[in-house]
Write an enzyme that holds these catalytic residues in place. Structure first.
Site, mmCIF file in Angstrom:
data_model
loop_
_atom_site.group_PDB
_atom_site.id
_atom_site.type_symbol
_atom_site.label_atom_id
_atom_site.label_comp_id
_atom_site.label_asym_id
_atom_site.label_seq_id
_atom_site.Cartn_x
_atom_site.Cartn_y
_atom_site.Cartn_z
ATOM 1 N N CYS A 3 0.813 -1.224 0.000
ATOM 2 C CA CYS A 3 0.000 0.000 0.000
ATOM 3 C C CYS A 3 0.841 1.265 0.000
ATOM 4 O O CYS A 3 0.300 2.367 -0.136
ATOM 5 C CB CYS A 3 -0.937 -0.002 1.203
ATOM 6 S SG CYS A 3 -2.273 -1.222 1.053
ATOM 7 N N ASP A 29 -8.955 -3.511 -4.271
ATOM 8 C CA ASP A 29 -7.630 -3.168 -3.763
ATOM 9 C C ASP A 29 -6.604 -4.122 -4.358
ATOM 10 O O ASP A 29 -6.819 -5.343 -4.359
ATOM 11 C CB ASP A 29 -7.601 -3.263 -2.238
ATOM 12 C CG ASP A 29 -6.702 -2.207 -1.615
ATOM 13 O OD1 ASP A 29 -5.570 -2.058 -2.109
ATOM 14 O OD2 ASP A 29 -7.117 -1.547 -0.648
ATOM 15 N N LYS A 86 0.445 3.603 -3.079
ATOM 16 C CA LYS A 86 -0.746 4.411 -3.347
ATOM 17 C C LYS A 86 -0.381 5.786 -3.896
ATOM 18 O O LYS A 86 0.664 6.346 -3.559
ATOM 19 C CB LYS A 86 -1.546 4.594 -2.057
ATOM 20 C CG LYS A 86 -2.468 3.436 -1.710
ATOM 21 C CD LYS A 86 -3.360 3.815 -0.535
ATOM 22 C CE LYS A 86 -4.408 2.759 -0.265
ATOM 23 N NZ LYS A 86 -5.293 3.166 0.857
ATOM 24 N N ASP A 95 -11.529 -3.659 3.559
ATOM 25 C CA ASP A 95 -12.350 -2.499 3.214
ATOM 26 C C ASP A 95 -13.824 -2.748 3.514
ATOM 27 O O ASP A 95 -14.557 -1.833 3.898
ATOM 28 C CB ASP A 95 -12.171 -2.128 1.742
ATOM 29 C CG ASP A 95 -10.856 -1.429 1.471
ATOM 30 O OD1 ASP A 95 -10.222 -0.978 2.428
ATOM 31 O OD2 ASP A 95 -10.467 -1.338 0.291
ATOM 32 N N ASP A 138 -10.067 1.680 8.131
ATOM 33 C CA ASP A 138 -8.891 0.832 8.313
ATOM 34 C C ASP A 138 -7.632 1.657 8.073
ATOM 35 O O ASP A 138 -7.660 2.727 7.467
ATOM 36 C CB ASP A 138 -8.936 -0.448 7.477
ATOM 37 C CG ASP A 138 -8.865 -0.234 5.973
ATOM 38 O OD1 ASP A 138 -8.876 0.921 5.526
ATOM 39 O OD2 ASP A 138 -8.803 -1.243 5.246
ATOM 40 N N GLY A 153 -12.204 -13.381 -12.364
ATOM 41 C CA GLY A 153 -11.503 -12.114 -12.271
ATOM 42 C C GLY A 153 -10.947 -11.696 -13.607
ATOM 43 O O GLY A 153 -11.483 -12.055 -14.666
#
Length: 331
Positions: free
Chosen positions: A19, A70, A22, A93, A226, A141
Site C-alpha cells: 500500500c 484493492d 498508493k 475495506d 482501516d 476475475g
C-alpha cells in the site's frame, strides 16, 4: 527473523511495495473531488465524499451493498504469502464499513516473460484460501500481461444500511481504538532491501479484520476506518475532516510490530510514509520527535481498524475532541 532463500524475489520486480504504492493522498483528493457522479445521495449511501473504504448502495431487502477493490505490487517475496496479504487487505475495506464480504474477483497483472506463471498460481492460491477462511466466494476475475506484478481482489459485501461504519460519523468525546500494531511499512521496506523475513509482520498482515469489525458493531460503534497506505495519521485526518472533529493521540499507547523501530533507525522508510507525513503536517500539532511521527504516518499494508469507540482487547490510543486549529495533536 530469517532470510529468504527463494530463487526469485518478487519484491525485486516492483518499484514500490504494498500500500506504500498508493497515489499520494493530496493528489488523490484533487482528482476525486472533480468526479460528478461519485458523491453520496439517494441510494448511494457512501461515495467519495468522506474518503471511506468502500462505496455503499442501498438495495432491496433492507440491505446495503458494499463495493471495493484493492491491489498492489509484491510486499513480500513469497508468492503464496503475498496472495494472502493482498486478499486480506482487500477484504478489510468491507469490514471497515461494517459489512460482510460475499464474493470477490481476482485482479492479476503478471510479467509472463520475466516471472514463471507457476508463481502466479501460488499468488492466486493464497488469495483463495483467505477468501475461503472469510466465508467469501472468489470467482474468476481479470488478468493482464504487465511489466510489474500486481495482485488484489475486487470485493462485494453486504451490510445493514443503518449500522454502517463511516468516516463522517465521529463525535467528540469518544476514545480511539487501534486493532493492529503499526510498523508494517518500514518492515516491508527492510524486507525488500535485505530479504529478511519478519514473521510477526506477515501474521499481522494476514489476520482478517472480521472479529474487530463485529466487535465494533456489537459495541454500537458507528465510525471507523482501516489503517493502510495513508498511515494512521493520514486515515485519521480523513476521519476528522469528514466528521468535523479533531483528535488527540497518545504516542506512548500506540503498539508496533517487533523490529519496526530498528527498521526506522536503519533508514528503511518507504517514500509513501514520508509523503503521508508531509500531507498531514499542516494539520498537525506535535510534541514528539519526527521519527515518532514517521512511524505514525507509516504506510501500512493490511493494517487494522481505527475505531471511534472502545473495543475490549485492543488498545485505546487517543480520543476525538471538538474541532480545533490542529485537526490532530500528538503527545
Amino acid at each position: 527473523m530469517t532470510t529468504t532463500t527463494a530463487a526469485i524475489r518478487l519484491t525485486q520486480y516492483a518499484s514500490g511495495g504494498g500500500c506504500a504504492c498508493k497515489v499520494p493522498p493530496g493528489e488523490l483528493d484533487k482528482v476525486l473531488g472533480d468526479l460528478p457522479m461519485s458523491r453520496a445521495g439517494g441510494d448511494l449511501l457512501v461515495g467519495v465524499d468522506a474518503g471511506d473504504d468502500g462505496a455503499a448502495v442501498r438495495i432491496e431487502g433492507g440491505r446495503a451493498l458494499i463495493a471495493t477493490a484493492d491491489f498492489f505490487t509484491p510486499v513480500v517475496d513469497d508468492a503464496y504469502d503475498w496472495g494472502r496479504i493482498a486478499a486480506t487487505n482487500a477484504l478489510s475495506d468491507v469490514y471497515a464499513m461494517g459489512g460482510t464480504p460475499v464474493v470477490g474477483v481476482n485482479l492479476l497483472c503478471w510479467p509472463r516473460d520475466r516471472i514463471p506463471f507457476e508463481l502466479a498460481a501460488e499468488v492466486l492460491r493464497g488469495g483463495a484460501e483467505v477468501c475461503r477462511a472469510a466465508g467469501s466466494f472468489l470467482a474468476g476475475g481479470h488478468s493482464i500481461d504487465d511489466p510489474e506484478p500486481k495482485y488484489g481482489v475486487a470485493v462485494t459485501g453486504l451490510a445493514d444500511p443503518e449500522r454502517l461504519l463511516r468516516n463522517d460519523a465521529g463525535v467528540a468525546g469518544v476514545p480511539l481504538t487501534l486493532t493492529k500494531p503499526l510498523g508494517l511499512g518500514v518492515l516491508n521496506n527492510r524486507h525488500k532491501a535485505t530479504g529478511e523475513i519478519f514473521g510477526e509482520a506477515i501474521e499481522v498482515m494476514t489476520t482478517l479484520n472480521r472479529e474487530a469489525s463485529q466487535a465494533a458493531l456489537g459495541a454500537g460503534v458507528v465510525c471507523a476506518t482501516d489503517v493502510t497506505g495513508f498511515g494512521l495519521l493520514g486515515h485519521l485526518l480523513k476521519l476528522c475532516r469528514a466528521s468535523g472533529v479533531s483528535a488527540e493521540i497518545d504516542a506512548r499507547a500506540v503498539p508496533y510490530v517487533e523490529g519496526a523501530r530498528e527498521a526506522l533507525a536503519a533508514g528503511f522508510v518507504p517514500g509513501g510514509s514520508r509523503r503521508n507525513l508531509d500531507w498531514v503536517r499542516p494539520h498537525l500539532a506535535s510534541t514528539v520527535s519526527d521519527d515518532e511521527l514517521v512511524l505514525l504516518a507509516d504506510a501500512q499494508t493490511s493494517g487494522g481498524l481505527l475505531i471511534a469507540g472502545e473495543v475490549p482487547g485492543h488498545p485505546v490510543i487517543g480520543r476525538l475532541v471538538p474541532k480545533a486549529d490542529a485537526l490532530i495533536s500528538v503527545a
